[in-house]
Design a protein around this motif. Structure first.
Motif, PDB file in Angstrom:
ATOM      1  N   ALA A  96       0.842  -1.211   0.000  1.00 61.33           N
ATOM      2  CA  ALA A  96       0.000   0.000   0.000  1.00 61.33           C
ATOM      3  C   ALA A  96       0.869   1.249   0.000  1.00 61.33           C
ATOM      4  CB  ALA A  96      -0.937  -0.014   1.202  1.00 61.33           C
ATOM      5  N   ALA A  97       1.957   1.237   0.757  1.00 61.38           N
ATOM      6  CA  ALA A  97       2.868   2.391   0.794  1.00 61.38           C
ATOM      7  C   ALA A  97       3.516   2.597  -0.574  1.00 61.38           C
ATOM      8  CB  ALA A  97       3.929   2.187   1.869  1.00 61.38           C
ATOM      9  N   ARG A  98       3.904   1.506  -1.239  1.00 61.40           N
ATOM     10  CA  ARG A  98       4.492   1.634  -2.580  1.00 61.40           C
ATOM     11  C   ARG A  98       3.468   2.202  -3.566  1.00 61.40           C
ATOM     12  NH1 ARG A  98       6.999  -3.298  -1.087  1.00 61.40           N
ATOM     13  NH2 ARG A  98       5.369  -4.499  -2.110  1.00 61.40           N
ATOM     14  N   ARG A  99       2.220   1.736  -3.470  1.00 55.81           N
ATOM     15  CA  ARG A  99       1.181   2.270  -4.371  1.00 55.81           C
ATOM     16  C   ARG A  99       0.946   3.757  -4.113  1.00 55.81           C
ATOM     17  NH1 ARG A  99      -1.120  -2.713  -3.242  1.00 55.81           N
ATOM     18  NH2 ARG A  99      -2.478  -1.811  -1.660  1.00 55.81           N
ATOM     19  N   ARG A 100       0.918   4.172  -2.837  1.00 54.86           N
ATOM     20  CA  ARG A 100       0.743   5.601  -2.509  1.00 54.86           C
ATOM     21  C   ARG A 100       1.892   6.426  -3.073  1.00 54.86           C
ATOM     22  NH1 ARG A 100      -0.984   3.627   2.324  1.00 54.86           N
ATOM     23  NH2 ARG A 100       1.058   3.945   3.288  1.00 54.86           N
ATOM     24  N   THR A 101       3.112   5.938  -2.931  1.00 59.10           N
ATOM     25  CA  THR A 101       4.284   6.658  -3.448  1.00 59.10           C
ATOM     26  C   THR A 101       4.181   6.791  -4.959  1.00 59.10           C
ATOM     27  OG1 THR A 101       5.654   5.835  -1.638  1.00 59.10           O
ATOM     28  CG2 THR A 101       6.800   6.621  -3.586  1.00 59.10           C
ATOM     29  N   LEU A 102       3.797   5.715  -5.627  1.00 58.92           N
ATOM     30  CA  LEU A 102       3.654   5.753  -7.082  1.00 58.92           C
ATOM     31  C   LEU A 102       2.566   6.735  -7.496  1.00 58.92           C
ATOM     32  CD1 LEU A 102       4.353   4.681  -9.904  1.00 58.92           C
ATOM     33  CD2 LEU A 102       2.680   2.841  -9.497  1.00 58.92           C
ATOM     34  N   ARG A 103       1.403   6.671  -6.856  1.00 58.26           N
ATOM     35  CA  ARG A 103       0.290   7.569  -7.207  1.00 58.26           C
ATOM     36  C   ARG A 103       0.667   9.029  -6.957  1.00 58.26           C
ATOM     37  NH1 ARG A 103      -3.407   4.637 -10.184  1.00 58.26           N
ATOM     38  NH2 ARG A 103      -3.711   2.648  -9.194  1.00 58.26           N
ATOM     39  N   ASP A 104       1.386   9.303  -5.861  1.00 59.69           N
ATOM     40  CA  ASP A 104       1.821  10.678  -5.583  1.00 59.69           C
ATOM     41  C   ASP A 104       2.772  11.168  -6.665  1.00 59.69           C
ATOM     42  OD1 ASP A 104       0.318  10.694  -3.273  1.00 59.69           O
ATOM     43  OD2 ASP A 104       2.024  10.320  -1.930  1.00 59.69           O
ATOM     44  N   ALA A 105       3.694  10.311  -7.092  1.00 63.19           N
ATOM     45  CA  ALA A 105       4.637  10.693  -8.145  1.00 63.19           C
ATOM     46  C   ALA A 105       3.901  10.911  -9.464  1.00 63.19           C
ATOM     47  CB  ALA A 105       5.718   9.629  -8.294  1.00 63.19           C
ATOM     48  N   VAL A 106       2.914  10.073  -9.759  1.00 65.78           N
ATOM     49  CA  VAL A 106       2.145  10.217 -11.009  1.00 65.78           C
ATOM     50  C   VAL A 106       1.430  11.566 -11.025  1.00 65.78           C
ATOM     51  CG1 VAL A 106       0.099   9.351 -12.239  1.00 65.78           C
ATOM     52  CG2 VAL A 106       1.895   7.763 -11.528  1.00 65.78           C
ATOM     53  N   ARG A 107       0.892  11.999  -9.886  1.00 67.04           N
ATOM     54  CA  ARG A 107       0.197  13.293  -9.823  1.00 67.04           C
ATOM     55  C   ARG A 107       1.146  14.467 -10.081  1.00 67.04           C
ATOM     56  NH1 ARG A 107      -1.547  11.368  -5.103  1.00 67.04           N
ATOM     57  NH2 ARG A 107      -3.370  10.087  -5.260  1.00 67.04           N
ATOM     58  N   ARG A 108       2.434  14.301  -9.815  1.00 64.77           N
ATOM     59  CA  ARG A 108       3.407  15.385  -9.997  1.00 64.77           C
ATOM     60  C   ARG A 108       3.978  15.430 -11.423  1.00 64.77           C
ATOM     61  NH1 ARG A 108       5.947  13.161  -5.131  1.00 64.77           N
ATOM     62  NH2 ARG A 108       7.778  12.831  -6.427  1.00 64.77           N
ATOM     63  N   LEU A 109       3.599  14.502 -12.256  1.00 70.76           N
ATOM     64  CA  LEU A 109       4.119  14.477 -13.626  1.00 70.76           C
ATOM     65  C   LEU A 109       3.606  15.678 -14.424  1.00 70.76           C
ATOM     66  CD1 LEU A 109       3.725  10.687 -14.471  1.00 70.76           C
ATOM     67  CD2 LEU A 109       5.878  11.939 -14.169  1.00 70.76           C
ATOM     68  N   PRO A 110       4.358  16.101 -15.454  1.00 68.24           N
ATOM     69  CA  PRO A 110       3.935  17.258 -16.255  1.00 68.24           C
ATOM     70  C   PRO A 110       2.927  16.881 -17.342  1.00 68.24           C
ATOM     71  CG  PRO A 110       6.066  16.460 -17.013  1.00 68.24           C
ATOM     72  CD  PRO A 110       5.697  15.631 -15.798  1.00 68.24           C
ATOM     73  N   GLY A 111       2.222  17.894 -17.832  1.00 68.04           N
ATOM     74  CA  GLY A 111       1.349  17.768 -18.994  1.00 68.04           C
ATOM     75  C   GLY A 111       0.264  16.714 -18.881  1.00 68.04           C
ATOM     76  N   ARG A 112       0.146  15.907 -19.965  1.00 70.36           N
ATOM     77  CA  ARG A 112      -0.887  14.866 -20.020  1.00 70.36           C
ATOM     78  C   ARG A 112      -0.476  13.592 -19.305  1.00 70.36           C
ATOM     79  NH1 ARG A 112      -2.567  14.776 -26.328  1.00 70.36           N
ATOM     80  NH2 ARG A 112      -0.342  14.491 -26.574  1.00 70.36           N
ATOM     81  N   CYS A 113       0.744  13.551 -18.792  1.00 63.23           N
ATOM     82  CA  CYS A 113       1.257  12.324 -18.182  1.00 63.23           C
ATOM     83  C   CYS A 113       0.407  11.803 -17.014  1.00 63.23           C
ATOM     84  CB  CYS A 113       2.704  12.516 -17.739  1.00 63.23           C
ATOM     85  SG  CYS A 113       3.865  12.602 -19.125  1.00 63.23           S
ATOM     86  N   PRO A 114      -0.057  12.665 -16.102  1.00 65.71           N
ATOM     87  CA  PRO A 114      -0.854  12.098 -14.997  1.00 65.71           C
ATOM     88  C   PRO A 114      -2.084  11.333 -15.483  1.00 65.71           C
ATOM     89  CG  PRO A 114      -0.208  14.333 -14.456  1.00 65.71           C
ATOM     90  CD  PRO A 114       0.195  14.089 -15.889  1.00 65.71           C
ATOM     91  N   ARG A 115      -2.802  11.911 -16.446  1.00 64.64           N
ATOM     92  CA  ARG A 115      -4.006  11.228 -16.946  1.00 64.64           C
ATOM     93  C   ARG A 115      -3.644   9.942 -17.683  1.00 64.64           C
ATOM     94  NH1 ARG A 115      -7.498  14.641 -20.428  1.00 64.64           N
ATOM     95  NH2 ARG A 115      -8.913  12.896 -20.193  1.00 64.64           N
ATOM     96  N   LEU A 116      -2.570   9.980 -18.469  1.00 61.87           N
ATOM     97  CA  LEU A 116      -2.149   8.792 -19.215  1.00 61.87           C
ATOM     98  C   LEU A 116      -1.719   7.683 -18.258  1.00 61.87           C
ATOM     99  CD1 LEU A 116      -1.427   7.212 -21.752  1.00 61.87           C
ATOM    100  CD2 LEU A 116       0.766   8.428 -21.788  1.00 61.87           C
ATOM    101  N   MET A 117      -0.888   8.025 -17.281  1.00 67.57           N
ATOM    102  CA  MET A 117      -0.406   7.004 -16.343  1.00 67.57           C
ATOM    103  C   MET A 117      -1.555   6.446 -15.504  1.00 67.57           C
ATOM    104  SD  MET A 117       2.628   6.668 -17.277  1.00 67.57           S
ATOM    105  CE  MET A 117       3.060   5.433 -16.107  1.00 67.57           C
ATOM    106  N   GLU A 118      -2.488   7.287 -15.088  1.00 63.93           N
ATOM    107  CA  GLU A 118      -3.660   6.796 -14.341  1.00 63.93           C
ATOM    108  C   GLU A 118      -4.455   5.813 -15.186  1.00 63.93           C
ATOM    109  OE1 GLU A 118      -4.660   7.000 -11.237  1.00 63.93           O
ATOM    110  OE2 GLU A 118      -3.065   8.362 -10.608  1.00 63.93           O
TER     111      GLU A 118
END
Length: 168
Positions: A96-118
């Motif tokens: 769960a901690a690894r998933r939270r870290t990944l999701r937090d990093a995905v939210r900090r990505l630039p441009g369309r990357c957060p939506r694409l990675m989600e």
């Protein structure tokens, strides 16, 4: 008073526990702890024993009998109760901690990357065609965009991974 009683009884308890424990298959330290616990319980309820040495000898033998009874009645598991193939609480918490870290990093990505990675991380397991339609992109541009986003994500997570790996 209690300190004096403990100081007085400590050598006797050590000797009695050592003598009785090995014959019963009990660890002497465990036996001593059980007797000290009984003494504390007695001090709380009835006060100190009138004959501390006699009380100690009787209690040691009582605890040995209890240990024998427990050993006779209990049967060990063939496998540990948690060895049923499913991850234990610690593994679940770490995942769960690894998933939270990944999701937090995905939210900090630039441009369309957060939506694409989600979309790529979605439990719905969307196809490239579905992701392209959802994001309003051409299906052919998803691969290069995904590659660029993963590079950004890798750079964001490198300090996290490096910091964790340096411990212990």
């Amino acid at each position: 008073m209690t300190h004096d009683l403990v100081s007085t009884l400590r050598p006797l308890l050590s000797a009695e526990a050592s003598a009785e424990a090995y014959a019963s298959g009990t660890d002497p330290g465990d036996l001593e702890q059980a007797v000290w616990l009984r003494l504390l319980e007695r001090l709380d309820s009835d006060g100190p024993p009138v004959d501390p040495q006699g009380w100690l000898r009787r209690t040691v033998r009582s605890e040995v009998r209890r240990s024998r009874r427990t050993t006779r009645l209990e049967r060990p598991y063939e496998t540990e109760p948690t060895d049923h193939g499913a991850p234990g609480p610690e593994q679940l918490a770490l995942a769960a901690a690894r998933r939270r870290t990944l999701r937090d990093a995905v939210r900090r990505l630039p441009g369309r990357c957060p939506r694409l990675m989600e979309a790529l991380l979605s439990p719905k397991d969307l196809t490239y065609r579905e992701i392209a339609g959802e994001l309003g992109m051409s299906q052919g541009s998803l691969g290069p965009e995904r590659s660029r986003c993963l590079g950004c994500l890798r750079r964001l997570l490198t300090p996290e991974v490096a910091a964790r790996g340096g411990r212990g």
